[in-house]
Enzyme design. Structure first.
Site, PDB file in Angstrom:
ATOM      1  N   ARG A  68       0.815  -1.214   0.000  1.00  0.00           N
ATOM      2  CA  ARG A  68       0.000   0.000   0.000  1.00  0.00           C
ATOM      3  C   ARG A  68       0.853   1.271   0.000  1.00  0.00           C
ATOM      4  O   ARG A  68       0.473   2.283  -0.612  1.00  0.00           O
ATOM      5  CB  ARG A  68      -0.925  -0.021   1.223  1.00  0.00           C
ATOM      6  CG  ARG A  68      -1.937   1.114   1.241  1.00  0.00           C
ATOM      7  CD  ARG A  68      -3.007   0.854   2.291  1.00  0.00           C
ATOM      8  NE  ARG A  68      -4.048   1.872   2.291  1.00  0.00           N
ATOM      9  CZ  ARG A  68      -4.293   2.673   3.342  1.00  0.00           C
ATOM     10  NH1 ARG A  68      -3.601   2.560   4.454  1.00  0.00           N
ATOM     11  NH2 ARG A  68      -5.255   3.581   3.259  1.00  0.00           N
ATOM     12  N   HIS A  72       0.263   4.439  -2.503  1.00  0.00           N
ATOM     13  CA  HIS A  72       0.007   5.811  -2.044  1.00  0.00           C
ATOM     14  C   HIS A  72       1.145   6.753  -2.414  1.00  0.00           C
ATOM     15  O   HIS A  72       0.945   7.964  -2.509  1.00  0.00           O
ATOM     16  CB  HIS A  72      -0.268   5.824  -0.542  1.00  0.00           C
ATOM     17  CG  HIS A  72      -1.645   5.352  -0.202  1.00  0.00           C
ATOM     18  ND1 HIS A  72      -2.328   5.744   0.923  1.00  0.00           N
ATOM     19  CD2 HIS A  72      -2.487   4.514  -0.861  1.00  0.00           C
ATOM     20  CE1 HIS A  72      -3.528   5.162   0.950  1.00  0.00           C
ATOM     21  NE2 HIS A  72      -3.644   4.400  -0.125  1.00  0.00           N
ATOM     22  N   ASN A  97      -4.113   8.605   4.865  1.00  0.00           N
ATOM     23  CA  ASN A  97      -2.882   8.016   5.397  1.00  0.00           C
ATOM     24  C   ASN A  97      -2.763   8.052   6.920  1.00  0.00           C
ATOM     25  O   ASN A  97      -2.149   7.161   7.519  1.00  0.00           O
ATOM     26  CB  ASN A  97      -1.664   8.740   4.805  1.00  0.00           C
ATOM     27  CG  ASN A  97      -1.530   8.519   3.301  1.00  0.00           C
ATOM     28  OD1 ASN A  97      -2.045   7.540   2.770  1.00  0.00           O
ATOM     29  ND2 ASN A  97      -0.848   9.431   2.631  1.00  0.00           N
ATOM     30  N   HIS A 196      -6.452  -5.919  -2.327  1.00  0.00           N
ATOM     31  CA  HIS A 196      -7.212  -6.094  -1.084  1.00  0.00           C
ATOM     32  C   HIS A 196      -7.455  -7.571  -0.754  1.00  0.00           C
ATOM     33  O   HIS A 196      -8.257  -7.871   0.121  1.00  0.00           O
ATOM     34  CB  HIS A 196      -8.530  -5.307  -1.153  1.00  0.00           C
ATOM     35  CG  HIS A 196      -8.335  -3.822  -1.080  1.00  0.00           C
ATOM     36  ND1 HIS A 196      -9.366  -2.924  -1.150  1.00  0.00           N
ATOM     37  CD2 HIS A 196      -7.198  -3.068  -0.934  1.00  0.00           C
ATOM     38  CE1 HIS A 196      -8.894  -1.679  -1.052  1.00  0.00           C
ATOM     39  NE2 HIS A 196      -7.577  -1.739  -0.936  1.00  0.00           N
TER      40      HIS A 196
HETATM   41  C1  HEM Z   1      -9.703   1.035  -5.765  1.00  0.00           C
HETATM   42  C2  HEM Z   1      -9.436   2.029  -4.947  1.00  0.00           C
HETATM   43  C3  HEM Z   1      -8.942   1.806  -3.567  1.00  0.00           C
HETATM   44  C4  HEM Z   1      -9.520   2.233  -2.424  1.00  0.00           C
HETATM   45  C5  HEM Z   1     -10.786   3.069  -2.308  1.00  0.00           C
HETATM   46  C6  HEM Z   1      -8.730   1.745  -1.335  1.00  0.00           C
HETATM   47  C7  HEM Z   1      -9.001   1.990   0.009  1.00  0.00           C
HETATM   48  C8  HEM Z   1      -8.373   1.362   1.053  1.00  0.00           C
HETATM   49  C9  HEM Z   1      -8.718   1.543   2.433  1.00  0.00           C
HETATM   50  C10 HEM Z   1      -9.801   2.476   2.961  1.00  0.00           C
HETATM   51  C11 HEM Z   1      -7.921   0.732   3.171  1.00  0.00           C
HETATM   52  C12 HEM Z   1      -7.921   0.585   4.683  1.00  0.00           C
HETATM   53  C13 HEM Z   1      -7.201   1.758   5.292  1.00  0.00           C
HETATM   54  C14 HEM Z   1      -7.410   1.885   6.774  1.00  0.00           C
HETATM   55  O1  HEM Z   1      -8.135   1.132   7.375  1.00  0.00           O
HETATM   56  O2  HEM Z   1      -6.822   2.792   7.349  1.00  0.00           O
HETATM   57  C15 HEM Z   1      -7.055   0.046   2.257  1.00  0.00           C
HETATM   58  C16 HEM Z   1      -6.097  -0.861   2.628  1.00  0.00           C
HETATM   59  C17 HEM Z   1      -5.228  -1.446   1.735  1.00  0.00           C
HETATM   60  N1  HEM Z   1      -5.096  -1.118   0.409  1.00  0.00           N
HETATM   61 FE1  HEM Z   1      -6.393  -0.097  -0.713  1.00  0.00          FE
HETATM   62  N2  HEM Z   1      -7.684   1.034  -1.816  1.00  0.00           N
HETATM   63  C18 HEM Z   1      -7.757   1.043  -3.179  1.00  0.00           C
HETATM   64  C19 HEM Z   1      -6.850   0.485  -4.045  1.00  0.00           C
HETATM   65  C20 HEM Z   1      -5.690  -0.148  -3.659  1.00  0.00           C
HETATM   66  C21 HEM Z   1      -4.593  -0.484  -4.542  1.00  0.00           C
HETATM   67  C22 HEM Z   1      -4.533  -0.140  -6.023  1.00  0.00           C
HETATM   68  C23 HEM Z   1      -3.655  -1.107  -3.782  1.00  0.00           C
HETATM   69  C24 HEM Z   1      -2.316  -1.639  -4.178  1.00  0.00           C
HETATM   70  C25 HEM Z   1      -1.998  -1.997  -5.399  1.00  0.00           C
HETATM   71  C26 HEM Z   1      -4.185  -1.184  -2.439  1.00  0.00           C
HETATM   72  C27 HEM Z   1      -3.585  -1.826  -1.392  1.00  0.00           C
HETATM   73  C28 HEM Z   1      -4.094  -1.894  -0.110  1.00  0.00           C
HETATM   74  C29 HEM Z   1      -3.579  -2.783   0.912  1.00  0.00           C
HETATM   75  C30 HEM Z   1      -2.524  -3.840   0.704  1.00  0.00           C
HETATM   76  C31 HEM Z   1      -4.283  -2.484   2.090  1.00  0.00           C
HETATM   77  C32 HEM Z   1      -4.069  -3.111   3.482  1.00  0.00           C
HETATM   78  C33 HEM Z   1      -2.933  -2.369   4.161  1.00  0.00           C
HETATM   79  C34 HEM Z   1      -2.563  -2.870   5.536  1.00  0.00           C
HETATM   80  O3  HEM Z   1      -3.070  -3.872   6.009  1.00  0.00           O
HETATM   81  O4  HEM Z   1      -1.716  -2.184   6.148  1.00  0.00           O
HETATM   82  N3  HEM Z   1      -5.395  -0.555  -2.394  1.00  0.00           N
HETATM   83  N4  HEM Z   1      -7.338   0.471   0.972  1.00  0.00           N
END
Ligand code: HEM
Ligand SMILES: *[C@@H]1O[C@H](CO)[C@@H](O)[C@H](O)[C@H]1NC(C)=O
Ligand SMILES: *[C@@H]1O[C@H](CO)[C@@H](O)[C@H](O)[C@H]1NC(C)=O
Ligand SMILES: *[C@@H]1O[C@H](CO)[C@@H](O)[C@H](O)[C@H]1NC(C)=O
Ligand SMILES: *[C@@H]1O[C@H](CO)[C@@H](O)[C@H](O)[C@H]1NC(C)=O
Ligand SMILES: *[C@@H]1O[C@H](CO)[C@@H](O)[C@H](O)[C@H]1NC(C)=O
Length: 321
Positions: A68, A72, A97, A196
């Site tokens: 992630r 970002h 973030n 995800h």
């Molecule tokens: C499609 C649009 C996307 C949205 C709206 C989105 C939104 C989010 C949100 C809200 C979270 C949780 C954050 C939190 O609880 O603080 C998250 C976690 C995550 N996102 Fe996305 N995301 C998107 C696309 C992506 C993309 C393109 C990637 C990587 C290629 C990605 C990788 C991740 C990962 C791996 C997590 C888990 C991080 C952790 O456990 O520390 N996301 N995302």
């Protein structure tokens, strides 16, 4: 008509057109190369891989967090490690973030090992790109060749970080538009969302979904409410992929078919719209998801890198030299 008359294609106009052309070419193919460090820091890739493997074996979620970080970074003024800069006007405290991004200490540790082996050579932006690839591979996902040679920014932007990262509350049309504005097709957006399949999210980003939405499996919603009440516990976590949060597989897509997407934005990919067929395809064809994800990650890593003499190689990823 007058614009093109006789001598109206002025020197200035010509320079403008040439400049625009070079700018477009520059964006389309920045000078990155998979062998960028092969003479200047031959151990760079193995140092990063070992550190990522060790961090992920201590805590599987770290693989998700490192993936992630690269996303970002790249979506905010390109893949320039701006996300790593400390400071009040930086990106770390932007809404998407703050209290959410993690993995900074792992990057710091990699950077200090690289500075010992090859001082001033390997950029923080490249560390993020390689760590993302190695994280996915460590959790059983695909691998790909990482293009290298990105340089680091000297500044970060709270405001760009606040306006360039897609929201989990958005509908499909908005998500499509947000990825399109970064040059991605809808198919690539769906593939990238498969990230995800690993990691966790905080109650605050899925609360409205589990209490108010109807396109959610009811027992799934009930089980999530146990750790995410209507108020309080904002930072309590739940897995983005309820089936296998520590495996980079295609269960994220299979979950969507049974309305078990955690975020509103996740379930939007399978909610009667144009992306339903691709979600179904990925849920039944792991190979195609792996291939498309890897290709889209390479493309994401190419977002507006600093190259040549632009930017710098930070010695400490948290601050400009
Ligand atoms: C499609 C649009 C996307 C949205 C709206 C989105 C939104 C989010 C949100 C809200 C979270 C949780 C954050 C939190 O609880 O603080 C998250 C976690 C995550 N996102 Fe996305 N995301 C998107 C696309 C992506 C993309 C393109 C990637 C990587 C290629 C990605 C990788 C991740 C990962 C791996 C997590 C888990 C991080 C952790 O456990 O520390 N996301 N995302
Ligand atoms: C970030 O989160 C901290 C801790 O919850 C909070 O005190 C701070 O105001 C937040 N920063 C911004 C810019 O929202
Ligand atoms: C996403 O797209 C919508 C609609 O075009 C736009 O209003 C919004 O600012 C975009 N957000 C991001 C994070 O790009
Ligand atoms: C459910 O939606 C209502 C109306 O929009 C809103 O006031 C309420 O805060 C939402 N509940 C949760 C738990 O988000
Ligand atoms: C509830 O949230 C806490 C705090 O984030 C987390 O450690 C725990 O794993 C969550 N419990 C469940 C059952 O998801
Ligand atoms: C899975 O997708 C790949 C393309 O990525 C295709 O070549 C293959 O035939 C598909 N497999 C099945 C069983 O449909």
């Amino acid at each position: 008509m007058a614009f093109f008359n006789s001598s109206s294609l002025t020197h200035t106009t010509f320079k403008f057109l040439l400049g625009s052309f070079l700018l477009l070419v520059g964006i389309a193919s920045a000078q990155l190369s998979s062998t960028f460090y092969s003479t200047t820091c031959p151990s760079a890739l193995s140092i990063i891989e070992s550190a990522v493997n060790s961090a992920v074996s201590s805590e599987a979620r770290m693989g998700a967090s490192l993936l992630r970080l690269h996303f970002h970074d790249c979506f905010v003024n390109g893949c320039d490690a701006s996300v790593l800069l400390d400071g009040a006007s930086g990106e770390k405290t932007a809404p998407a973030n703050n209290n959410s991004l993690r993995g900074f200490e792992v990057i710091d540790s990699i950077k200090s090992q690289l500075e010992s082996s090859c001082p001033g050579v390997v950029s923080c932006a490249d560390i993020l790109a390689v760590a993302a690839r190695d994280s996915v591979a460590a959790l059983g996902g695909p691998s790909w060749t990482v293009q290298l040679g990105r340089r680091d920014s000297t500044t970060a932007s709270f405001s760009a970080a606040s306006t360039n990262i897609p929201s989990p509350l958005s509908d499909l049309s908005v998500l499509i538009s947000n990825f399109s504005s970064k040059g991605f097709t809808t198919n690539e957006m769906v593939a990238l969302s498969g990230a995800h399949t690993i990691g966790q999210a905080r109650c605050t980003v899925f609360r409205n979904r589990i209490y108010n939405e109807t396109n959610i499996d009811s027992s799934f919603a009930t089980s999530l409410k146990a750790n995410c009440s209507t108020s309080g516990g904002d930072d309590n976590l739940a897995p983005l992929d309820v089936t296998s949060p520590e495996a980079f597989d295609n269960a994220y897509f299979t979950n969507l078919l049974s309305q078990k997407g955690l975020l509103h934005s996740d379930q939007q990919l399978f909610n009667g719209g144009s992306t339903d067929s691709q979600v179904k395809a990925y849920s039944s064809n792991l190979t195609s998801f792996r291939t498309d994800f890897a290709n889209a990650m390479v493309k994401m890593g190419n977002l507006s890198p600093l190259t040549g003499t632009s930017g710098q190689i930070r010695t400490n990823c948290r601050k400009a030299n």
